[in-house]
Design a protein around this motif. Structure first.
Motif, PDB file in Angstrom:
ATOM      1  N   TYR A  14       0.838  -1.195   0.000  1.00 40.57           N
ATOM      2  CA  TYR A  14       0.000   0.000   0.000  1.00 40.57           C
ATOM      3  C   TYR A  14       0.877   1.251   0.000  1.00 40.57           C
ATOM      4  N   CYS A  15       1.939   1.232   0.807  1.00 37.85           N
ATOM      5  CA  CYS A  15       2.855   2.374   0.856  1.00 37.85           C
ATOM      6  C   CYS A  15       3.458   2.638  -0.520  1.00 37.85           C
ATOM      7  N   VAL A  16       3.861   1.576  -1.203  1.00 38.77           N
ATOM      8  CA  VAL A  16       4.450   1.706  -2.529  1.00 38.77           C
ATOM      9  C   VAL A  16       3.459   2.370  -3.483  1.00 38.77           C
ATOM     10  N   SER A  17       2.213   1.904  -3.501  1.00 41.55           N
ATOM     11  CA  SER A  17       1.230   2.485  -4.418  1.00 41.55           C
ATOM     12  C   SER A  17       0.872   3.918  -4.015  1.00 41.55           C
ATOM     13  N   HIS A  18       0.838   4.205  -2.726  1.00 40.59           N
ATOM     14  CA  HIS A  18       0.531   5.552  -2.245  1.00 40.59           C
ATOM     15  C   HIS A  18       1.623   6.534  -2.677  1.00 40.59           C
ATOM     16  N   VAL A  19       2.887   6.137  -2.536  1.00 39.94           N
ATOM     17  CA  VAL A  19       3.994   6.992  -2.943  1.00 39.94           C
ATOM     18  C   VAL A  19       4.003   7.154  -4.461  1.00 39.94           C
ATOM     19  N   ARG A  20       3.743   6.077  -5.188  1.00 35.56           N
ATOM     20  CA  ARG A  20       3.708   6.162  -6.655  1.00 35.56           C
ATOM     21  C   ARG A  20       2.665   7.186  -7.108  1.00 35.56           C
TER      22      ARG A  20
END
Length: 65
Positions: A14-20
């Protein structure tokens, strides 16, 4: 110009997609990769975009350097 940005506070997919999503919202920035702890982006040289990228990451709730 390709840049690697260290990102703190990421721990999951989720963090990865949020930052992306945060990075994709910055005009002129092309996201090459986002992983837990870092992102690789391309952007034109100069123009203060790096500051905008760092601010977008911070606004998403993470730290960046």
């Amino acid at each position: 110009m390709t840049q690697r940005i260290e990102i703190g506070g990421m721990s999951c997919g989720y963090c990865v997609s949020h930052v992306r999503r945060a990075l994709e919202s910055v005009d002129g920035v092309e996201v090459e990769a986002v992983e837990i702890g870092e992102a690789v982006i391309s952007m034109p040289a100069g123009g203060g975009r790096r500051e905008a990228v760092v601010e977008a990451i911070r606004a998403a709730g993470y730290t960046a350097s």
